[in-house]
Design an enzyme around this catalytic site. Sequence first.
Site, PDB file in Angstrom:
ATOM      1  N   LYS A 103     -55.273  24.111  -5.369  1.00 40.64           N
ATOM      2  CA  LYS A 103     -55.533  25.282  -6.196  1.00 40.64           C
ATOM      3  C   LYS A 103     -56.724  25.068  -7.082  1.00 40.64           C
ATOM      4  CE  LYS A 103     -52.765  25.866  -9.934  1.00 40.64           C
ATOM      5  NZ  LYS A 103     -51.592  25.715 -10.772  1.00 40.64           N
ATOM      6  N   LYS A 153     -55.507  19.756  -7.712  1.00 40.33           N
ATOM      7  CA  LYS A 153     -55.507  20.815  -8.702  1.00 40.33           C
ATOM      8  C   LYS A 153     -56.741  20.660  -9.561  1.00 40.33           C
ATOM      9  CE  LYS A 153     -52.746  22.695 -12.408  1.00 40.33           C
ATOM     10  NZ  LYS A 153     -51.456  22.632 -13.078  1.00 40.33           N
TER      11      LYS A 153
HETATM   12  C1  PBG Z   1     -49.552  24.062 -15.034  1.00 44.44           C
HETATM   13  C2  PBG Z   1     -49.806  25.101 -14.041  1.00 44.44           C
HETATM   14  C3  PBG Z   1     -50.865  25.984 -14.109  1.00 44.44           C
HETATM   15  C4  PBG Z   1     -50.754  26.830 -13.030  1.00 44.44           C
HETATM   16  C5  PBG Z   1     -49.642  26.462 -12.303  1.00 44.44           C
HETATM   17  N1  PBG Z   1     -49.051  25.376 -12.949  1.00 44.44           N
HETATM   18  C6  PBG Z   1     -51.895  26.204 -15.131  1.00 44.44           C
HETATM   19  C7  PBG Z   1     -52.674  25.158 -15.721  1.00 44.44           C
HETATM   20  O1  PBG Z   1     -52.817  24.049 -15.249  1.00 44.44           O
HETATM   21  O2  PBG Z   1     -53.219  25.467 -16.754  1.00 44.44           O
HETATM   22  C8  PBG Z   1     -51.725  27.919 -12.778  1.00 44.44           C
HETATM   23  C9  PBG Z   1     -51.281  29.009 -11.917  1.00 44.44           C
HETATM   24  C10 PBG Z   1     -52.074  30.242 -12.058  1.00 44.44           C
HETATM   25  O3  PBG Z   1     -53.119  30.303 -12.719  1.00 44.44           O
HETATM   26  O4  PBG Z   1     -51.638  31.212 -11.445  1.00 44.44           O
HETATM   27  N2  PBG Z   1     -48.561  23.240 -14.816  1.00 44.44           N
END
Ligand code: PBG
Length: 329
Positions: free
Chosen positions: A253, A200
Site C-alpha cells: 500500500k 507499506k
Molecule cells: C495504520 C494504518 C494506516 C492505514 C491502514 N493501517 C494508516 C497509517 O499508517 O497512517 C491506511 C489506510 C488508508 O489510508 O486507507 N496502522
Amino acid sequence: MAHFPSVRPRRLRENPAIRDLVRETRVYPSNLVMPVFVRPGKRERRPIAAMPGIAQLSPDEALRECEAVAKAGVKAVLLFGIPEGKDASASWGHREDGVVQQSLRLVKKEIPELLLIADVCLCDYTDHGHCGLVQEAGDLPRIDNDSTLEVLSKIAGSMARAGADVIAPSDMMDGRVQKIRDELDAAGFKQLPILSYAVKYASSFYGPFREALESAPKFGDRRGYQMDPANFHEAFREAEQDLEEGADILMVKPALTSLDVIRALRDRFDAPLAAYQVSGEYAAIKFAAQQGVIDEAAAVLETWTVLKRAGADIIVSYFARDYAARLSG
Ligand code: PBG
C-alpha cells in the site's frame, strides 16, 4: 521484433464480443475486501467528512454494513476500531470486550460465511497516534520496536479469540509477523493465516484514514517505521522477511503509487498478493467525481483492473460495497 504488416491489433477491438473474448484481466467480487470502521455505541453512524460514503459504525450498524457488503458479493471485510479510550500503552486494543472484538463476535455469529480480517496496529489505540509504543530518549521520542511487539501480539490473540479469520498487522515493526505467529500458535490458532502489510510506504494518501480513525500522530511522522516511497528494492527485503517469519499473504500500500512494486513482488514470490487502495485514493476519485470531472464507476473499475493486471490477487477498497455488483464475468 519482426515487422508483420498484416497484424492489425484493432481487429480485436471493434466488436465488443471479441473485446470481451480477448480480455486478459478480470476482477471478481471475490477478489475484493471492504474495510469497515467500528466505534462504540448503538445505532451510530458517524460519517467521515474526508471519505464521503464511509462512516464510523457502532457494532450493530457494522453488522448491517457487513450484510450489505455480503449481499454485493464481497466475501471479506477488514475491521478497524475507534476505541472508547486511548492511552500510551494501547491497552484498549486487547480488551476482550473491545469494540472490534465485540463486532467480530456479532458478525461471526450472524454472517458466519463472511471472512473477517482484523487489522492489528497500535495507532488506533495510542493517545499519541503512533503505530508503536513511545519511549522518551532524551528530547527525542522514539518508537520502541520490541516492546511494541508484545502489545501487537496481545491484540492479535484477542482478535483471534473474538472470531477473526485472518490477522493483518499494519504497524511495520520488525519481527511482528514472527511474534504474532508464535502467539497465535501458542493460543491454539495454528490455522489462522497472517496477512501482513509487508510493503507499506509512508504516504500522504493515508490522510483521510487518519481522520476516520482519529489517529493522526500528535508529534513527528511515520517515516521512522514506514517505507520511503523512493525505495523499490527494500520492498523485497520486507516481503522476504515477512514470508520467512510466517506471513501467508503479502500486502502492498498504497496501491496506484506502487504498481511497479506489485508487479515485481508478483514475479518474485509466489505468496498471494494484496493491494490496498487507500483512503486518499478513494477520496481522490470520490471528490473528483462529485465535481463532475470524472466518472466514478468507470474510474473505480479501471483502477481495480489495473491493480490486478499489475499482479494483485486481492484488492482492498472502500469502493468494494458499492461497485462489486458491477463486475461481470
Ligand atoms: C495504520 C494504518 C494506516 C492505514 C491502514 N493501517 C494508516 C497509517 O499508517 O497512517 C491506511 C489506510 C488508508 O489510508 O486507507 N496502522
